[in-house]
Design a protein around this motif. Structure first.
Motif, PDB file in Angstrom:
ATOM      1  N   GLY A   1      -2.470   2.543  -2.847  1.00 25.56           N
ATOM      2  CA  GLY A   1      -1.345   1.866  -3.446  1.00 25.56           C
ATOM      3  C   GLY A   1      -0.028   2.595  -3.434  1.00 25.56           C
ATOM      4  N   ALA A   2       0.026   3.877  -3.144  1.00 21.77           N
ATOM      5  CA  ALA A   2       1.295   4.596  -3.233  1.00 21.77           C
ATOM      6  C   ALA A   2       1.473   5.495  -2.023  1.00 21.77           C
ATOM      7  CB  ALA A   2       1.318   5.438  -4.503  1.00 21.77           C
ATOM      8  N   VAL A   3       2.723   5.616  -1.598  1.00 21.02           N
ATOM      9  CA  VAL A   3       3.030   6.503  -0.480  1.00 21.02           C
ATOM     10  C   VAL A   3       2.801   7.948  -0.897  1.00 21.02           C
ATOM     11  CG1 VAL A   3       4.856   7.296   1.072  1.00 21.02           C
ATOM     12  CG2 VAL A   3       4.636   4.877   0.536  1.00 21.02           C
ATOM     13  N   ALA A   4       3.090   8.245  -2.178  1.00 18.33           N
ATOM     14  CA  ALA A   4       2.883   9.607  -2.682  1.00 18.33           C
ATOM     15  C   ALA A   4       1.409   9.956  -2.553  1.00 18.33           C
ATOM     16  CB  ALA A   4       3.324   9.696  -4.134  1.00 18.33           C
ATOM     17  N   GLY A   5       1.137  11.009  -1.849  1.00 22.87           N
ATOM     18  CA  GLY A   5      -0.238  11.435  -1.620  1.00 22.87           C
ATOM     19  C   GLY A   5      -0.860  10.846  -0.367  1.00 22.87           C
ATOM     20  N   ALA A   6      -0.273   9.789   0.176  1.00 20.66           N
ATOM     21  CA  ALA A   6      -0.845   9.170   1.373  1.00 20.66           C
ATOM     22  C   ALA A   6      -0.762  10.105   2.571  1.00 20.66           C
ATOM     23  CB  ALA A   6      -0.159   7.846   1.677  1.00 20.66           C
ATOM     24  N   THR A   7       0.313  10.871   2.668  1.00 26.77           N
ATOM     25  CA  THR A   7       0.452  11.819   3.770  1.00 26.77           C
ATOM     26  C   THR A   7      -0.651  12.857   3.714  1.00 26.77           C
ATOM     27  OG1 THR A   7       2.836  11.478   3.811  1.00 26.77           O
ATOM     28  CG2 THR A   7       2.012  13.464   4.871  1.00 26.77           C
ATOM     29  N   GLU A   8      -0.945  13.359   2.522  1.00 25.59           N
ATOM     30  CA  GLU A   8      -2.022  14.337   2.370  1.00 25.59           C
ATOM     31  C   GLU A   8      -3.371  13.717   2.713  1.00 25.59           C
ATOM     32  OE1 GLU A   8       0.310  13.775  -0.065  1.00 25.59           O
ATOM     33  OE2 GLU A   8       1.476  15.601   0.234  1.00 25.59           O
ATOM     34  N   ARG A   9      -3.564  12.463   2.344  1.00 26.98           N
ATOM     35  CA  ARG A   9      -4.820  11.785   2.676  1.00 26.98           C
ATOM     36  C   ARG A   9      -4.974  11.623   4.179  1.00 26.98           C
ATOM     37  NH1 ARG A   9      -3.889   7.595  -2.041  1.00 26.98           N
ATOM     38  NH2 ARG A   9      -4.878   8.754  -3.719  1.00 26.98           N
ATOM     39  N   ILE A  10      -3.883  11.296   4.847  1.00 24.54           N
ATOM     40  CA  ILE A  10      -3.932  11.162   6.307  1.00 24.54           C
ATOM     41  C   ILE A  10      -4.292  12.509   6.931  1.00 24.54           C
ATOM     42  CG2 ILE A  10      -2.523  10.788   8.369  1.00 24.54           C
ATOM     43  CD1 ILE A  10      -1.135   8.535   6.747  1.00 24.54           C
TER      44      ILE A  10
END
Length: 120
Positions: free
Chosen positions: A9-18
């Motif tokens: 749901g949020a861009v925050a943290g999505a980069t780390e997940r990728i």
């Protein structure tokens, strides 16, 4: 090949997940279920005997985070981020054009072997 649909749901943290997803498997494809080029890329790897992890991007926020990761890894001259996006051994290979160029010029198979995705 295993498919995973994620809706973060949020861009925050999505980069780390990728970044985490990319590091967990020898071959990772970020795809969209409606993209025929993504399907062709998956078939290319399966035809080579590679079992890629495929992540379906049905969330626009996650897709934006993926674009950030691609741009960071490619630098300013990277151009646009089109799907599919392929990572081998945690390294960005690129979209369809770069993967096919690597396949044609013979550099894809050694890269797959080095990542442990291909044994022969």
């Amino acid at each position: 090949m295993h498919y995973q649909a994620n809706s973060w749901g949020a861009v925050a943290g999505a980069t780390e997940r990728i970044e985490r997803l990319v590091s967990e498997s020898p071959v990772v494809i970020f795809s969209k279920s409606s993209c025929f080029m993504c399907h062709a890329m998956e078939k290319l790897f399966c035809g080579m005997g590679v079992n890629p992890s495929v992540y379906e991007l049905e969330d626009s926020e996650l897709e934006m985070a993926l674009q950030q990761v691609v741009l960071q890894r490619m630098g300013n001259g990277g151009g646009s981020c089109g799907l599919p996006v392929v990572f081998v051994g945690g390294k960005l290979v690129g979209a369809m054009d770069r993967v096919m160029a690597s396949h044609i010029n013979g550099t894809l198979v050694p890269l797959l072997k080095q990542a442990g995705a291909l044994w022969l």
